[in-house]
Design a protein around this motif. Structure first.
Motif: not given
Lengths: 709, 86
Positions: A109-110, A113-116, A150-151, A156-160
């Motif tokens: 998922a990460m 998002k980065i690729t997007d 934003l996504a 990132v924040s979720t992962r942190i």
């Protein structure tokens, strides 16, 4: 268990425990470490990567915005740099292969998002390059780039958040593990300490206890009690030591016991030695005594043979003279008198010697009677009167009234007193004085054990004090033996001593040289016999009998003393005899021939013709030789009288009853026939002579066979 | 001799040749005719218990020749006087 084993065991336990604790600690630390690694491996790089992603994304967006708005090419390059960095992060991040599915999906998922985000920005930059209006671009941005940023930010924040959460859980775990390790460590330390204490105590006990017992044992033994036994069952060195100790004690004890027994044996032996020593001494004493006795015996024998030889020499020499030379009658008579006297002395010596031997050998036959000393002394005085008169000596005797009786052999006691008297006479100078006394000496506090003491004192030469004991020894005449002194057997006093001592008395002497001596002897008082117990004389009966038998018998009384004639006449008449009297020898001879009495009583000491001479005449006359003669005299000279043929002899003062009995016997004597049987012809001759003189008919045989011939 | 004289008393020596005093006394005591004769034995030597022995075989007394002969006469007197008073 051996002490070494015990110690090793103790240490081993401690080492094992230490190992245990160490292992536990290591394990705990490993746990902690792995937890810590987890943080380092996942949480920390994850978080950093997220921050990096967010940072790069923000910077890319900012630079892109700046390029759009200003057309700055530098901004455009910076935006691409950040984009490539983002791409790098993504590449490096996803090279790590996620292990679990959840993480894989999150990573995917990460990455999406980065690729997007990258695509939207690259597209935006491309459109700018193409010259699209910035406002249009902004609007477009509002539609594509902004939401992707934003996504991404959200992701990132979720992962942190996810990482933080993980960190928290790890922290909790860590804390938990830490606490558990701590507790376990404390527990192990406590347990180990406890085990160490217990082990130490056990080991110490097992070592110290027997040591202590051993110590106590040594103390007890030091006090001397060898019965102490430790009895340890332990198998260690101390046990061995204890057992060795016990053994030592036992052997010590047994050696002590043997020492004890040895000691007692030694004591016994010493006692025995002492006994032997004592016996040896006793033997030595006995031997000395025997030697002395032997010496005494030698002396005694030489003395005896000397004493025997002296009279024998006289007898033999005078007999030889008589045989060899024809002396006149008077000389012959003189010599014969000497021979006779010496024979008497010899006889007396032998008799004394035999008496003494008999007494000493305990073979003397004692005829003990209860008697009074007074008549005994009187008799002794009478016996010695003849020799006293020769030296014109006075013997005075003070009678003690009611003198208690003593137990003694009468003849022996007379012998004692006669001995003392004749000694006194012998050693007294002429015209001296001799005193006889009796008294009763009571022993202190003992009325029953009083003694009758008689004393004979002379005024003679006396005896030196050092010789007081010697006078009672055999053959000892004290003083200078070479001087001319009265002859004696030297046995009189020893015999007297034996006699008196036999009856529980004592004999001793008190004397002063040249002033005279006093000889004493004592005898225990006999138990008094009450008057009523005295046997009553059966006089009346006997008198009747006497009168019956003796009726008409004639008695001639001869005495120069008128009182005695009257007294005797009276007594004889009372018994029924016919009595004639004569006052002197001549009258007596006349009367005897004329009246031919059945008995003559004769005094010895008379003027002109003595009693002995009268006897001699009568016994040599066939008419009168059968008349029995009874001598009544104060002089004791029986030997001479019997030689002359006197039938009986009594010394005055005379006991009346005894006199009458004697008279009775003499008068009733018929001519008896006596046969002598002996192979000793001279003895037969002598005995025959005397018996014939005494009125017997005598025949003789010289061996047994003759009797039946 | 003994029958002819029939003595009242015999003074008998013990030690004699041929037959001794003890033999004589036995023979005398065995014969009823002579058994009643008093016998006084005489001895020259001291014999232990001699008196007892003498009395036990029938002698009236035992005299020691070593003693004073007066004792012999007194003994004889006493024996023969006893007989009278009996």
């Amino acid at each position: 268990m051996k002490v070494r084993t015990k110690l090793i065991l103790g240490f081993s336990v401690i080492v094992v425990l230490l190992w245990g604790i160490g292992w536990f600690a290591i394990t705990s630390f490993g746990n902690l470490n792995s937890q810590f690694s987890a943080v380092e491996d996942t949480v920390l790089p994850g978080t950093l990567a997220m921050k990096d992603v967010e940072n790069n994304a923000n910077k890319t967006y900012d630079e892109t915005m700046a390029y759009i708005l200003t057309d700055d090419t530098q901004a455009r390059e910076a935006a691409f740099l950040y984009l490539s960095r983002l791409q790098e992060i993504l590449d490096s991040y996803f090279t790590q292969v996620a292990t679990d599915t959840e993480k894989l999906q999150a990573d995917l998922a990460m990455a999406t998002k980065i690729t997007d985000f990258n695509f939207s920005l690259e597209a935006l930059i491309q459109q700018k390059d193409d010259g699209v209006d910035p406002d249009e671009l902004l609007r477009r941005n509002q539609i594509t780039s902004m939401p992707s940023l934003l996504a991404l930010q959200q992701e990132v924040s979720t992962r942190i958040d996810l990482y933080t959460e993980e960190l928290t859980s790890i922290k909790t775990d860590f804390n938990k593990t830490y606490k558990r390790s701590q507790q376990a460590l404390y527990f192990s330390i406590g347990l180990m300490t406890l085990l160490a204490i217990i082990g130490a105590t056990i080991i110490t006990r097992s070592i110290v206890r027997p040591l202590h017992a051993l110590h106590k044992g040594t103390e007890i033994i030091a006090e001397g009690n060898l019965e102490c036994k430790l009895g340890t069952k332990a198998k260690d060195e101390i046990g061995q030591l204890s057992r060795a100790f016990d053994q030592m004690t036992q052997s010590l004890n047994s050696s002590m016991t043997s020492i004890d027994s040895l000691n007692s044996e030694i004591a016994e032996r010493k006692k025995l030695e002492k006994q032997i020593q004592k016996q040896v001494e006793e033997l030595k004493l006995a031997n000395d005594k025997l030697m002395e006795l032997d010496k005494m015996k030698d002396t005694f024998l030489s003395t005896v043979s000397h004493e025997l030889r002296t009279p024998l020499t006289s007898i033999k020499s005078f007999a030889e003279i008589l045989l060899t030379y024809d002396e006149d009658r008077d000389t012959q008579r003189e010599f014969l008198t000497i021979i006779n006297d010496e024979s008497d002395r010899l006889t007396k010596l032998i008799n004394d010697f035999l008496d003494l031997s008999k007494i000493e050998a305990g073979r003397m036959q004692w005829e003990t009677v209860e008697l009074s000393l007074t008549p005994v002394i009187k008799q002794a005085i009478n016996i010695t009167q003849a020799i006293a008169k020769e030296k014109t000596l006075e013997v005075s005797f003070t009678e003690t009234p009611n003198l208690p009786n003593v137990f003694c052999d009468k003849d022996r006691l007379v012998q004692v007193v006669t001995n003392l008297l004749s000694n006194a006479i012998k050693f007294n100078p002429e015209s001296g004085e001799i005193t006889v006394k009796t008294e009763v000496v009571a022993e202190k506090g003992k009325q029953d054990s009083s003694m009758v003491v008689a004393s004979v004192s002379d005024s003679g030469i006396g005896i030196a004090p050092e010789d007081f004991g010697a006078v009672f020894e055999k053959f000892k005449q004290v003083g200078d033996t070479l001087t001319d002194k009265p002859k004696g057997t030297g046995l009189g006093l020893p015999i007297s001593k034996e006699i008196i001592e036999h009856y529980g008395g004592e004999i001793w002497v008190e004397s002063q040289l040249r002033k005279g001596s006093t000889f004493f002897f004592s005898l225990p008082v006999a138990k008094r016999i009450e008057e009523s117990e005295m046997p009553e004389p059966h006089e009346e009966e006997e008198v009747v009998e006497v009168i019956k038998n003796k009726k008409g018998k004639k008695i001639l009384v001869v005495d120069d003393e008128e009182n005695i004639r009257i007294f005797l006449s009276h007594e004889f008449k009372r018994k029924g005899y016919t009595v004639f009297v004569a006052a002197n020898g001549k009258e007596a001879l006349d009367m005897a021939r004329k009246q031919h009495p059945d008995l003559i009583t004769l005094d010895v000491q008379m003027p002109d013709i003595s009693g002995f001479d009268v006897t001699s005449v009568l016994k040599n006359d066939n008419d009168t030789k059968d008349i029995p003669i009874l001598i009544l005299s104060v002089i004791e000279d029986k030997d001479r009288a019997y030689k002359l043929g006197v039938n009986d002899y009594m010394t005055k003062p005379v006991d009346n009853e005894e006199l009458l009995n004697k008279v009775n016997q003499l008068i009733s004597k018929n001519r008896k026939n006596i046969l002598i049987v002996d192979d000793d012809k001279s003895l037969v001759k002598s005995v025959r002579y005397h018996l014939e003189r005494r009125g017997y008919l005598v025949s003789a045989a010289y061996d047994g066979m003759q009797l039946w011939k | 001799m003994i029958e002819k004289k029939h003595p009242d008393l015999i003074l008998l020596d013990i030690m004699m040749p041929v037959i001794d005093g003890f033999e004589v006394i036995k023979t005398l005591k065995a014969d009823p005719d002579t058994a009643s004769i008093r016998i006084v034995l005489m001895t020259g030597i001291e014999i232990d218990g001699g008196r007892v022995k003498a009395l036990s075989i029938g002698a009236t007394d035992l005299i020691n020749k070593g003693d004073n002969f007066n004792k012999l006469y007194e003994t004889v007197d006493n024996i023969l006087m006893d007989e009278v008073s009996v």
